[in-house]
Design a protein around this motif. Structure first.
Motif, PDB file in Angstrom:
ATOM      1  N   THR A   1      39.260 -42.025 -18.796  1.00 43.18           N
ATOM      2  CA  THR A   1      39.699 -43.414 -18.842  1.00 43.18           C
ATOM      3  C   THR A   1      40.815 -43.571 -19.877  1.00 43.18           C
ATOM      4  O   THR A   1      41.172 -42.621 -20.578  1.00 43.18           O
ATOM      5  CB  THR A   1      38.539 -44.361 -19.203  1.00 43.18           C
ATOM      6  OG1 THR A   1      38.267 -44.275 -20.612  1.00 43.18           O
ATOM      7  CG2 THR A   1      37.277 -44.002 -18.426  1.00 43.18           C
TER       8      THR A   1
ATOM      9  N   ARG B   1      37.154 -44.799 -14.417  1.00 42.60           N
ATOM     10  CA  ARG B   1      37.033 -46.194 -13.998  1.00 42.60           C
ATOM     11  C   ARG B   1      37.509 -46.331 -12.561  1.00 42.60           C
ATOM     12  O   ARG B   1      38.493 -45.710 -12.165  1.00 42.60           O
ATOM     13  CB  ARG B   1      37.842 -47.117 -14.916  1.00 42.60           C
ATOM     14  CG  ARG B   1      37.246 -47.234 -16.296  1.00 42.60           C
ATOM     15  CD  ARG B   1      37.898 -48.326 -17.112  1.00 42.60           C
ATOM     16  NE  ARG B   1      39.299 -48.059 -17.387  1.00 42.60           N
ATOM     17  CZ  ARG B   1      40.029 -48.767 -18.240  1.00 42.60           C
ATOM     18  NH1 ARG B   1      39.488 -49.778 -18.894  1.00 42.60           N
ATOM     19  NH2 ARG B   1      41.296 -48.475 -18.452  1.00 42.60           N
TER      20      ARG B   1
ATOM     21  N   TYR C   1      33.115 -48.718 -14.944  1.00 41.98           N
ATOM     22  CA  TYR C   1      33.017 -47.330 -15.382  1.00 41.98           C
ATOM     23  C   TYR C   1      32.037 -46.591 -14.470  1.00 41.98           C
ATOM     24  O   TYR C   1      31.003 -47.134 -14.075  1.00 41.98           O
ATOM     25  CB  TYR C   1      32.539 -47.252 -16.829  1.00 41.98           C
ATOM     26  CG  TYR C   1      33.578 -47.702 -17.831  1.00 41.98           C
ATOM     27  CD1 TYR C   1      34.287 -46.783 -18.583  1.00 41.98           C
ATOM     28  CD2 TYR C   1      33.850 -49.056 -18.017  1.00 41.98           C
ATOM     29  CE1 TYR C   1      35.242 -47.198 -19.500  1.00 41.98           C
ATOM     30  CE2 TYR C   1      34.806 -49.481 -18.924  1.00 41.98           C
ATOM     31  CZ  TYR C   1      35.496 -48.545 -19.659  1.00 41.98           C
ATOM     32  OH  TYR C   1      36.447 -48.952 -20.557  1.00 41.98           O
TER      33      TYR C   1
END
Length: 258
Positions: free
Chosen positions: A172, A240, A248
């Motif tokens: 992420t 994500r 998530y």
């Protein structure tokens, strides 16, 4: 910065330059590939499957079906030139093991026919494999606006991911806190860390993911219980979902034995 940007950043930071004393001796390196979930990049040829052929026949009979998934055609040269080998790529599955021996970057391509009945090679992606990295898992992330893939290499050897452990990657753009069973891990974007899978009698792992909100306050964002053999080598990817910065998710891949 999106998920594709993270893959690019990880790709460039993972490259290392190694000068061999004998440039003519090219060590053999092994690799597998994993296709990141999603549609094939635009313009990429696919490989028909029995399911797609069956659906085509039923459409001719007037029955409408959703288009079945067809994996992309991915080819490479094991020595960098000459013989062409087709990769057996399937959606969300790790491919068989392949070998490469050349000082040049590993290039993946498609051989396409031209108007004069010859063939040309359309490049899908390139990656430099460190010769001291015995085995790699290459994650193919599809480019949305052009033909081809961004390729993210992971050291999938026993040194990189020993048996009974998981290498946890943060894919992420934000820092994350991960509770992997009882082990607490803090990862910045692009970082990874090894985690214990747990006692041999346990066949599951609980993963909890926390991340800061817009105000900088940490909140639990996701939790999942995974059924995992305790003696396996696991690659755990935190990411994500596209289009939802707060969604998530976790993907756990069991690395086949060498």
């Amino acid at each position: 910065m999106n998920l594709r940007s993270i893959f690019l950043a990880l790709f460039f930071t993972s490259l290392s330059v190694v000068h061999a004393e004998d440039e003519k001796a090219h060590p053999v390196v092994s690799f597998r590939i994993y296709l990141w979930p999603g549609e094939n990049p635009p313009g990429v040829q696919t490989v028909p499957t029995p399911d797609s052929n069956a659906a085509s026949n039923k459409e001719e009979d007037g029955i409408d079906f959703m288009d079945p998934y067809e994996p992309p055609l991915i080819e490479y040269c094991p020595t960098g030139e000459g013989e062409t080998v087709q990769i057996k790529a399937e959606a969300q599955r790790i491919s068989p093991l392949y070998e490469y021996s050349s000082s040049d970057p590993l290039t993946f391509f498609q051989e396409v026919s031209t108007s004069n009945n010859s063939f040309s090679r359309k490049t899908l992606g390139k990656i430099g494999l460190p010769p001291n990295q015995k085995q790699s898992l290459l994650i193919f992330y599809p480019k949305s606006e052009s033909t081809g893939y961004d390729i993210f290499p992971v050291d999938s050897s026993q040194r990189g991911i020993p048996a009974g452990k998981s290498r946890v990657y943060n894919l992420t753009t934000t820092p994350v806190a991960c509770l992997f069973n009882q082990q607490s891990i803090r990862l910045e974007p692009g970082e990874s860390e090894l985690a214990e899978l747990g006692p041999n009698q346990d066949f599951s792992v609980t993963i909890r993911i926390g991340a800061p909100n817009e105000e900088g306050k940490w909140r639990e964002r996701y939790a999942q219980r995974l059924r995992i053999p305790p003696e396996a080598s696991i690659l755990t990817l935190i990411y994500r979902k596209s289009g939802n910065r707060n969604a998530y998710r976790v993907t756990a891949l069991e690395i086949p034995e060498e």
